[in-house]
Design a protein around this motif. Sequence first.
Motif, PDB file in Angstrom:
ATOM      1  N   SER A  82       0.838  -1.195   0.000  1.00  0.00           N
ATOM      2  CA  SER A  82       0.000   0.000   0.000  1.00  0.00           C
ATOM      3  C   SER A  82       0.874   1.246   0.000  1.00  0.00           C
ATOM      4  O   SER A  82       0.476   2.293  -0.499  1.00  0.00           O
ATOM      5  N   MET A  83       2.131   1.125   0.529  1.00  0.00           N
ATOM      6  CA  MET A  83       3.047   2.256   0.474  1.00  0.00           C
ATOM      7  C   MET A  83       3.446   2.540  -0.975  1.00  0.00           C
ATOM      8  O   MET A  83       3.437   3.682  -1.421  1.00  0.00           O
ATOM      9  N   THR A  84       3.817   1.491  -1.723  1.00  0.00           N
ATOM     10  CA  THR A  84       4.239   1.707  -3.105  1.00  0.00           C
ATOM     11  C   THR A  84       3.073   2.219  -3.937  1.00  0.00           C
ATOM     12  O   THR A  84       3.251   2.994  -4.863  1.00  0.00           O
ATOM     13  N   ASP A  85       1.866   1.767  -3.555  1.00  0.00           N
ATOM     14  CA  ASP A  85       0.683   2.263  -4.267  1.00  0.00           C
ATOM     15  C   ASP A  85       0.548   3.766  -4.091  1.00  0.00           C
ATOM     16  O   ASP A  85       0.080   4.490  -4.963  1.00  0.00           O
ATOM     17  N   ARG A  86       0.959   4.228  -2.916  1.00  0.00           N
ATOM     18  CA  ARG A  86       0.739   5.622  -2.618  1.00  0.00           C
ATOM     19  C   ARG A  86       1.785   6.526  -3.314  1.00  0.00           C
ATOM     20  O   ARG A  86       1.564   7.714  -3.461  1.00  0.00           O
ATOM     21  N   LEU A  87       2.934   5.971  -3.705  1.00  0.00           N
ATOM     22  CA  LEU A  87       3.933   6.769  -4.408  1.00  0.00           C
ATOM     23  C   LEU A  87       3.419   7.158  -5.799  1.00  0.00           C
ATOM     24  O   LEU A  87       2.697   6.411  -6.442  1.00  0.00           O
ATOM     25  N   LEU A  88       3.813   8.340  -6.272  1.00  0.00           N
ATOM     26  CA  LEU A  88       3.333   8.812  -7.572  1.00  0.00           C
ATOM     27  C   LEU A  88       4.181   8.211  -8.689  1.00  0.00           C
ATOM     28  O   LEU A  88       5.390   8.052  -8.532  1.00  0.00           O
ATOM     29  N   SER A  89       3.534   7.880  -9.746  1.00  0.00           N
ATOM     30  CA  SER A  89       4.291   7.430 -10.908  1.00  0.00           C
ATOM     31  C   SER A  89       4.906   8.675 -11.593  1.00  0.00           C
ATOM     32  O   SER A  89       4.545   9.805 -11.269  1.00  0.00           O
ATOM     33  N   ASP A  90       5.828   8.458 -12.543  1.00  0.00           N
ATOM     34  CA  ASP A  90       6.504   9.590 -13.208  1.00  0.00           C
ATOM     35  C   ASP A  90       5.517  10.550 -13.852  1.00  0.00           C
ATOM     36  O   ASP A  90       5.633  11.776 -13.750  1.00  0.00           O
ATOM     37  N   GLU A  91       4.552   9.931 -14.523  1.00  0.00           N
ATOM     38  CA  GLU A  91       3.573  10.745 -15.232  1.00  0.00           C
ATOM     39  C   GLU A  91       2.776  11.622 -14.277  1.00  0.00           C
ATOM     40  O   GLU A  91       2.579  12.815 -14.507  1.00  0.00           O
TER      41      GLU A  91
END
Lengths: 172, 121
Positions: B96-105
């Motif tokens: 859920s932490m990685t989900d919360r990180l923003l993608s580059d776009e």
Amino acid sequence: MNRFLWPLLGFLVLVGFLAFGLTLKPSEVPSPFIDKPAPGFTLPQLAAPEETFSPEEMKGQVWLLNIWASWCYACLQEHPVITNLAQSVPIVGLNYKDKRDEAIAWLDRYGNGYIVSASDTDGRVGINYGVYGVPETFVIDKAGFIRYKHIGAVDEKTARDTLLPLIRELNR
Amino acid sequence: MLNIASELRCLVCQNESIAASRADLAVDLRQQIREQIHAGQTDQEIRAYMVDRYGDFILYRPPLQATTILLWFGPLLLLVFGLLVLTLTLRHRMRSMTDRLLSDEERKRAEALLKLNNIPD
């Protein structure tokens, strides 16, 4: 929803176990003697110390061995029930770690339904029978095997619902 | 003497060992143990003598049997279960932490929006 469901479930299981634990009686230790031959012994009789009693003499009959003592309160409690039972089955008393005159006085005072009482003054026979508290009552069959052990005072319900049916069955 | 007596449960006061208890029965049983030691019995023989009379219940260290498996391995089972729950929880949280990180776009868009709003004074 799910977040609370599991802890709740765990809690309920725990409550279930604890509730079950409350219904157990830790003071009643199952006897390893059930369906084993009653240990033999020869002890002086309470009323006539020059004569002895040995379980051998009871071979061929269904009988009860009731451990009692004049210093034991629960024995007094169960005494009327035991005396009553004595009309249907021979009962031998094992007078456990008692003083002879006190034991005799106790029987004189409260009645004596035993066909005989044996004096286990130092409690050695008691230990051989795995006695760890008086009163205890053993049901012994015709072949001299212990069939049942009741720990603590025998009440009327136990006598009626457990002991008498068992004695009747063993006598058949 | 004390060694074996402290491994036997006093049946009258069940939370005490025969070595520690002052109950009458414990005194008698200590006497029995003493006599048997004098008679040259081994610890194992004395233990067997007690079990014959009072059952396994007298042992503080119960034998490994079908009925005592849970007693012996229950704590280990709980430990394994606890570790399992811990790893699952940690892994779940990591995801859920990685989900919360923003993608580059997403980050570019966010910067663009911030620039738009960031009107120089």
